[in-house]
Design an enzyme around this catalytic site. Sequence first.
Site, PDB file in Angstrom:
ATOM      1  N   GLY A  12       0.719  -1.220   0.062  1.00  0.00           N
ATOM      2  CA  GLY A  12      -0.173   0.066   0.141  1.00  0.00           C
ATOM      3  C   GLY A  12       0.692   1.138  -0.019  1.00  0.00           C
ATOM      4  N   ASP A  13       0.293   2.424  -0.169  1.00  0.00           N
ATOM      5  CA  ASP A  13       0.971   3.828   0.150  1.00  0.00           C
ATOM      6  C   ASP A  13       2.052   3.817  -1.279  1.00  0.00           C
ATOM      7  OD1 ASP A  13      -0.794   4.149   1.874  1.00  0.00           O
ATOM      8  OD2 ASP A  13       0.586   3.537   3.316  1.00  0.00           O
ATOM      9  N   LYS A  16      -0.493   5.220  -5.694  1.00  0.00           N
ATOM     10  CA  LYS A  16      -1.433   5.035  -6.700  1.00  0.00           C
ATOM     11  C   LYS A  16      -2.385   6.345  -6.976  1.00  0.00           C
ATOM     12  CE  LYS A  16      -3.090   1.986  -3.724  1.00  0.00           C
ATOM     13  NZ  LYS A  16      -2.003   1.979  -2.719  1.00  0.00           N
ATOM     14  N   ALA A  39      -8.226   3.219   2.816  1.00  0.00           N
ATOM     15  CA  ALA A  39      -7.036   3.782   1.778  1.00  0.00           C
ATOM     16  C   ALA A  39      -6.995   5.291   1.945  1.00  0.00           C
ATOM     17  CB  ALA A  39      -7.809   3.385   0.480  1.00  0.00           C
ATOM     18  N   GLY A  40      -6.007   5.840   1.807  1.00  0.00           N
ATOM     19  CA  GLY A  40      -5.569   7.327   1.645  1.00  0.00           C
ATOM     20  C   GLY A  40      -4.784   7.428   0.420  1.00  0.00           C
ATOM     21  N   HIS A  41      -5.464   8.229  -0.582  1.00  0.00           N
ATOM     22  CA  HIS A  41      -4.628   8.352  -1.809  1.00  0.00           C
ATOM     23  C   HIS A  41      -4.587   9.727  -1.933  1.00  0.00           C
ATOM     24  CE1 HIS A  41      -6.687   4.298  -3.490  1.00  0.00           C
ATOM     25  NE2 HIS A  41      -5.855   4.133  -2.507  1.00  0.00           N
ATOM     26  N   THR A 129      -6.203  -0.023  10.643  1.00  0.00           N
ATOM     27  CA  THR A 129      -6.476   1.461  10.649  1.00  0.00           C
ATOM     28  C   THR A 129      -7.753   2.065  11.585  1.00  0.00           C
ATOM     29  OG1 THR A 129      -7.994   1.299   8.557  1.00  0.00           O
ATOM     30  CG2 THR A 129      -5.801   1.711   8.049  1.00  0.00           C
ATOM     31  N   GLN A 224      -4.901  -0.240  -1.205  1.00  0.00           N
ATOM     32  CA  GLN A 224      -4.112  -1.204  -0.494  1.00  0.00           C
ATOM     33  C   GLN A 224      -2.967  -1.572  -1.420  1.00  0.00           C
ATOM     34  OE1 GLN A 224      -7.764  -1.646   0.360  1.00  0.00           O
ATOM     35  NE2 GLN A 224      -7.417  -0.085   1.620  1.00  0.00           N
ATOM     36  N   THR A 299      -1.410   8.373   5.126  1.00  0.00           N
ATOM     37  CA  THR A 299      -2.526   9.305   4.811  1.00  0.00           C
ATOM     38  C   THR A 299      -3.822   9.364   5.570  1.00  0.00           C
ATOM     39  OG1 THR A 299      -1.381   9.057   2.730  1.00  0.00           O
ATOM     40  CG2 THR A 299      -3.531  10.084   2.722  1.00  0.00           C
ATOM     41  N   THR A 301      -4.257   7.501   8.889  1.00  0.00           N
ATOM     42  CA  THR A 301      -3.970   7.538  10.277  1.00  0.00           C
ATOM     43  C   THR A 301      -2.934   8.344  10.913  1.00  0.00           C
ATOM     44  OG1 THR A 301      -2.652   5.499  10.061  1.00  0.00           O
ATOM     45  CG2 THR A 301      -4.939   4.997  10.500  1.00  0.00           C
ATOM     46  N   LEU A 332      11.091   7.817  -6.978  1.00  0.00           N
ATOM     47  CA  LEU A 332      12.463   7.588  -7.280  1.00  0.00           C
ATOM     48  C   LEU A 332      13.458   8.575  -6.554  1.00  0.00           C
ATOM     49  CD1 LEU A 332      14.699   5.688  -8.780  1.00  0.00           C
ATOM     50  CD2 LEU A 332      14.250   7.557 -10.711  1.00  0.00           C
ATOM     51  N   ASP A 333      12.734  10.000  -6.568  1.00  0.00           N
ATOM     52  CA  ASP A 333      13.400  11.104  -6.119  1.00  0.00           C
ATOM     53  C   ASP A 333      14.022  10.978  -4.598  1.00  0.00           C
ATOM     54  OD1 ASP A 333      10.483  11.357  -6.138  1.00  0.00           O
ATOM     55  OD2 ASP A 333      10.980  13.026  -4.666  1.00  0.00           O
TER      56      ASP A 333
HETATM   57  P1  GDP Z   1      -1.275   5.827  -2.235  1.00  0.00           P
HETATM   58  O1  GDP Z   1      -2.064   5.235  -1.200  1.00  0.00           O
HETATM   59  O2  GDP Z   1      -0.793   4.399  -2.899  1.00  0.00           O
HETATM   60  O3  GDP Z   1      -2.260   6.587  -3.047  1.00  0.00           O
HETATM   61  O4  GDP Z   1      -0.116   6.516  -1.590  1.00  0.00           O
HETATM   62  P2  GDP Z   1      -0.188   7.704  -0.601  1.00  0.00           P
HETATM   63  O5  GDP Z   1      -0.877   8.833  -0.956  1.00  0.00           O
HETATM   64  O6  GDP Z   1      -0.845   6.998   0.725  1.00  0.00           O
HETATM   65  O7  GDP Z   1       1.201   7.776  -0.341  1.00  0.00           O
HETATM   66  C1  GDP Z   1       1.938   8.158  -1.404  1.00  0.00           C
HETATM   67  C2  GDP Z   1       2.985   9.697  -0.946  1.00  0.00           C
HETATM   68  O8  GDP Z   1       3.893   9.681  -1.910  1.00  0.00           O
HETATM   69  C3  GDP Z   1       2.102  10.900  -0.851  1.00  0.00           C
HETATM   70  O9  GDP Z   1       2.385  11.621  -0.130  1.00  0.00           O
HETATM   71  C4  GDP Z   1       2.166  11.349  -2.365  1.00  0.00           C
HETATM   72  O10 GDP Z   1       2.133  12.758  -2.597  1.00  0.00           O
HETATM   73  C5  GDP Z   1       3.688  10.883  -2.605  1.00  0.00           C
HETATM   74  N1  GDP Z   1       4.307  10.852  -3.630  1.00  0.00           N
HETATM   75  C6  GDP Z   1       3.694  10.044  -5.074  1.00  0.00           C
HETATM   76  N2  GDP Z   1       4.734   9.817  -6.113  1.00  0.00           N
HETATM   77  C7  GDP Z   1       5.723  10.571  -5.645  1.00  0.00           C
HETATM   78  C8  GDP Z   1       7.049  10.843  -6.100  1.00  0.00           C
HETATM   79  O11 GDP Z   1       7.377  10.427  -7.178  1.00  0.00           O
HETATM   80  N3  GDP Z   1       8.108  11.429  -5.225  1.00  0.00           N
HETATM   81  C9  GDP Z   1       7.563  11.825  -4.016  1.00  0.00           C
HETATM   82  N4  GDP Z   1       8.452  12.798  -3.465  1.00  0.00           N
HETATM   83  N5  GDP Z   1       6.551  11.833  -3.607  1.00  0.00           N
HETATM   84  C10 GDP Z   1       5.663  11.103  -4.121  1.00  0.00           C
HETATM   85  P1  IMO Z   2      -3.778   2.474   0.497  1.00  0.00           P
HETATM   86  O1  IMO Z   2      -4.991   2.493  -0.419  1.00  0.00           O
HETATM   87  C1  IMO Z   2      -1.278   1.124   3.799  1.00  0.00           C
HETATM   88  C2  IMO Z   2      -3.051  -2.002   6.324  1.00  0.00           C
HETATM   89  C3  IMO Z   2      -3.239  -1.627   7.768  1.00  0.00           C
HETATM   90  C4  IMO Z   2      -2.870  -2.700   8.538  1.00  0.00           C
HETATM   91  C5  IMO Z   2      -3.573  -3.823   7.510  1.00  0.00           C
HETATM   92  C6  IMO Z   2      -5.230  -4.098   7.910  1.00  0.00           C
HETATM   93  O2  IMO Z   2      -3.731   4.004   0.814  1.00  0.00           O
HETATM   94  O3  IMO Z   2      -2.570   2.101  -0.085  1.00  0.00           O
HETATM   95  P2  IMO Z   2      -7.401  -2.648   7.980  1.00  0.00           P
HETATM   96  O4  IMO Z   2      -7.966  -1.419   8.516  1.00  0.00           O
HETATM   97  O5  IMO Z   2      -7.488  -2.793   6.527  1.00  0.00           O
HETATM   98  O6  IMO Z   2      -8.234  -3.977   8.413  1.00  0.00           O
HETATM   99  O7  IMO Z   2      -5.753  -2.860   8.148  1.00  0.00           O
HETATM  100  O8  IMO Z   2      -3.835  -3.045   6.007  1.00  0.00           O
HETATM  101  N1  IMO Z   2      -3.709  -0.913   5.213  1.00  0.00           N
HETATM  102  C7  IMO Z   2      -2.936  -0.188   4.640  1.00  0.00           C
HETATM  103  N2  IMO Z   2      -1.487   0.202   4.557  1.00  0.00           N
HETATM  104  N3  IMO Z   2      -1.917   1.595   2.591  1.00  0.00           N
HETATM  105  C8  IMO Z   2      -3.425   1.496   2.856  1.00  0.00           C
HETATM  106  O9  IMO Z   2      -3.992   1.750   1.857  1.00  0.00           O
HETATM  107  C9  IMO Z   2      -3.969   0.335   3.677  1.00  0.00           C
HETATM  108  N4  IMO Z   2      -4.969  -0.062   4.039  1.00  0.00           N
HETATM  109  C10 IMO Z   2      -4.950  -0.837   4.945  1.00  0.00           C
HETATM  110  O10 IMO Z   2      -2.157  -0.645   8.271  1.00  0.00           O
HETATM  111  O11 IMO Z   2      -1.540  -3.099   8.466  1.00  0.00           O
HETATM  112 MG    MG Z   3      -2.288   5.685   0.912  1.00  0.00          MG
END
Ligand code: GDP
Ligand code: IMO
Ligand code: MG
Length: 430
Positions: A12-13, A16, A39-41, A129, A224, A299, A301, A332-333
């Site tokens: 996750g994170d 996406k 999720a937190g996007h 979460t 995730q 993002t 919690t 990559l940065d």
């Molecule tokens: P997601 O859940 O997969 O959408 O990812 P999150 O938003 O939870 O976490 C990704 C974090 O990386 C966010 O703070 C984005 O703004 C940041 N991000 C995404 N792509 C890049 C990148 O190429 N470089 C940097 N420095 N940050 C990025």
């Molecule tokens: P995005 O879409 C990262 C993790 C939680 C925990 C496990 C179970 O932003 O990538 P839950 O609340 O789903 O029962 O928790 O899954 N988890 C994530 N980790 N990114 C997420 O979503 C997640 N959604 C759930 O931290 O380990």
């Molecule tokens: Mg996220």
Amino acid sequence: MPAYAVLGAQWGDEGKGKIVDFLARDADIVARFSGGNNAGHTVMNPMGTFKLHLVPVGVFWPQVIGVIGNGVVVDPDGLLQEIEELQQRGIDLTDRLLVSERAHIVMPYHIVLDELAELARGSEAIGTTGRGIGPAYTDKAARIGIRIADLLDLEALLPRLDNVMAHQNAIIDKVYGGQPLSLDKVYDRCKEWASRLMQFIGPVEHVVYDALQAGRTVVLEGAQGAMLDLDHGTYPYVTSSHPTIGGAYTGLGLPPNQIESVLGVFKAYSTRVGHGPFLTELHGETGSKIRELAGEFGTTTGRARRVGWFDSVAARYSVRINGYTSLVLTRLDVLDSLDSIKVCTAYELDGETVTDFPGSAAVLERCTPIYEDFPAWDRPTAGVTDFDDLPVGARAYVRRLEELIGRPIDLISTGPYRHETIEVRSMIAV
Ligand code: GDP
Ligand code: IMO
Ligand code: MG
């Protein structure tokens, strides 16, 4: 045009949100198919910085309809708050958001049960979460879930809710010693959700299918990541849904022949939130440096994310179970300021080299990573938009990852903003 799936390929994170926002330029529909507001996007584009949990991130493009499929569990309060916040910032979702009647609702007692179950697990806690996700999917499988469709017939809902809540309140009270919830109060919430969500409820499967038949482009926004999949992840330290490609089909009622490309989004290193095995985790200074530098805090919690090196054993497994047609590499940065970089190429277990990801969390815990070293690159990659402008060291790193994972990297992200992207190969045919 067919559907394109964008899936989290690690824990996750992976970024996406940034990638879907970038690709949605060419989309007509952007659809969520699994997970909920766990999720937190994050999206950073000319309209500002946004953190979305349920609303598909494609909605920043005016032509895009956002869709929430049957595989998603919806917290109505969370969804309504998100819709309102977007409205306040100038993004109006009227006629642009559709929620499946078949999606299950995260009820107030699910959130209470999530918290109580985690407390009761003690040292075995998953580190959820706390959004009620596990209990909501549990009820779905147990056939005692409340669905969005139930909000359309409140009279029929009341006796069902009475029955379900008698069961849930007994667990809250008798198993956990918690405070039972009031049926009247929960029913009142349902009435309010019904009136406020009514305009967004619709036959998602038909709308998505008809759009594909009419040649429109649908981007599937994964939540995730593969290693958190209920079946394929590091069970029991997983979420309760299927972030892998199978979840995209069942979570939207989509026939398999409609998905043209499966894009796996990888971070250039690894992170994980919550508990569970994480072989390449960095416990010392380098891990803290990356966490602070990259702002690796959840993002949803705000929890500190665990940070580690790229794990190509897990990555190859992720390819196998998802059949990625191409890869995206983000952040990559973040590696720009490191003195040296490592990539895990295999594991060692009892003196043997392991190249296939083990199926048991207990076996995983006994493995140790085998690393390959990479020198630091001499100038930053941050903001670069052309592959040839990357420093030689960064290009070598990308090429080696492609070799280790066995798929081409077609998109590279060099910063959080929409435009900080290298399009090695166009991913959506327009
Ligand atoms: P997601 O859940 O997969 O959408 O990812 P999150 O938003 O939870 O976490 C990704 C974090 O990386 C966010 O703070 C984005 O703004 C940041 N991000 C995404 N792509 C890049 C990148 O190429 N470089 C940097 N420095 N940050 C990025
Ligand atoms: P995005 O879409 C990262 C993790 C939680 C925990 C496990 C179970 O932003 O990538 P839950 O609340 O789903 O029962 O928790 O899954 N988890 C994530 N980790 N990114 C997420 O979503 C997640 N959604 C759930 O931290 O380990
Ligand atoms: Mg996220």
